[in-house]
Design a protein around this motif. Structure first.
Motif, short mmCIF file in Angstrom:
data_model
loop_
_atom_site.label_atom_id
_atom_site.label_comp_id
_atom_site.label_asym_id
_atom_site.label_seq_id
_atom_site.Cartn_x
_atom_site.Cartn_y
_atom_site.Cartn_z
N GLU A 43 0.83 -1.22 0.00
CA GLU A 43 0.00 0.00 0.00
C GLU A 43 0.86 1.26 0.00
N ILE A 46 1.95 1.80 -3.54
CA ILE A 46 0.84 2.28 -4.37
C ILE A 46 0.57 3.77 -4.11
N ASP A 51 2.24 1.16 -10.09
CA ASP A 51 1.04 0.42 -10.50
C ASP A 51 1.29 -1.06 -10.76
N LEU A 96 -5.64 -4.08 -5.40
CA LEU A 96 -4.64 -3.07 -5.06
C LEU A 96 -3.73 -2.73 -6.23
N SER A 97 -3.30 -3.76 -6.96
CA SER A 97 -2.29 -3.54 -7.98
C SER A 97 -2.26 -4.73 -8.92
#
Ligand code: G1P
Length: 288
Positions: A43, A46, A51, A96-97
């Protein structure tokens, strides 16, 4: 969008500092309250604009891949039971990614782990985050390194001043008298004795690296214990005038250390809206 698109996070370490819990479980999955340490680190990457995440993994680390993957049976059950919030939490982790995994077959050191990610990263600058170091969430540790890279065009190590008796745990860089802004690194030494340390500024697990580092890593001779040291490749960058240090003012926890891990849990719990007040009342009661 940030020019740093990819983050590499090595997670192949055995976690022997945390036995017995790490016997059958990756140390990166230890929780800070209810979120694994590795998710906090992802996190942070990010928030700095990354990305895609490349995890350098190894045997016995499948729990990490499962954590970031779709959990079909669980999601289906939560959906049927109308547990919307839980479902969002579970799906949020996957969303998240983008995640890619490369394997480090042998424990040959941090330099080797980073080199394993070469093909997944390609010819572009990338962030490197070491999973043991976690920063308090309100401080954007990696973001300041990205800004330093954008300004200087040089690779960046995140540093913090540590007590003299701790310098032998870290990579240590030279430092000017006024070490409050970004400076050029001319020396970086891995785990020096206090008497040999160029300063008390330690590299704290956050880096922005130009792809040039891969060339230096590929040419490295193994160091102590047959391990390939990232610090040796960083020293090559420093000699080329291509490395800067960026102080990170954020509070840091070394979650690979038991006392720091406990402290991190207490502080993260105290900041939680749903738990903080009750937990504080409890602590006041027991610590009399
Ligand atoms: C590694 C690096 C060291 C750095 C440290 C930060 O050491 O080799 O240069 O200062 O991470 O946590 P390790 O902790 O893997 O021994």
């Amino acid at each position: 969008m940030s020019i740093i698109r990819k983050a590499v996070i090595p997670v192949a370490g055995l976690g022997t500092r945390f036995l017995p819990i790490t016997k059958a479980q990756p140390k990166e999955m230890l929780p800070l309250v209810d979120k694994p340490v590795i998710q906090h680190v992802v996190e942070e990457a990010i928030r700095a604009g990354v990305d895609s995440i490349v995890l350098v993994t190894g045997r016995g680390k499948q729990a990490i891949e499962n954590h970031f993957d779709v959990a079909y049976e669980l999601e289906d059950t939560l959906q049927r039971r109308g547990k919307t919030e839980d479902l969002q939490t579970v799906r949020g982790v996957t969303a998240l990614s983008q995640f890619a995994y490369v394997r480090q077959g042998e424990p040959l050191g941090l330099g080797h782990a980073v080199l394993c990610a070469r093909h997944a990263v390609g010819n572009e600058p990338f962030a490197l985050l070491l999973g043991d170091d976690v920063f308090a969430e309100e401080h954007p540790a990696l973001e300041s390194l990205v800004a330093a890279y954008e300004r200087t065009g040089k690779s960046v190590v995140g540093v913090q001043e540590v007590p003299l008796e701790h310098v032998s745990r870290y990579g240590i860089v030279n430092a000017p008298k006024d070490a409050t802004t970004v400076w050029d690194v001319t020396r970086i030494v891995e785990k020096p004795k206090p008497a040999d340390a160029p300063s008390r500024f330690a590299v704290v697990g956050r880096y922005i690296l130009s792809p040039r580092v891969f060339e230096h890593l590929a040419a490295l001779e193994p160091g102590v214990g047959g391990e390939y040291q990232l610090t040796d490749a960083l020293m090559e960058l420093a000699e080329e005038g291509q490395l800067v240090a960026c102080p990170i003012p954020a509070k840091r926890f070394d979650t690979g250390n038991k006392l720091d891990y406990l402290k991190a849990n207490v502080e993260f719990a105290l900041k939680r809206e749903d738990l903080g007040a009750d937990f504080l009342a409890y602590l006041r009661e027991v610590v009399k």
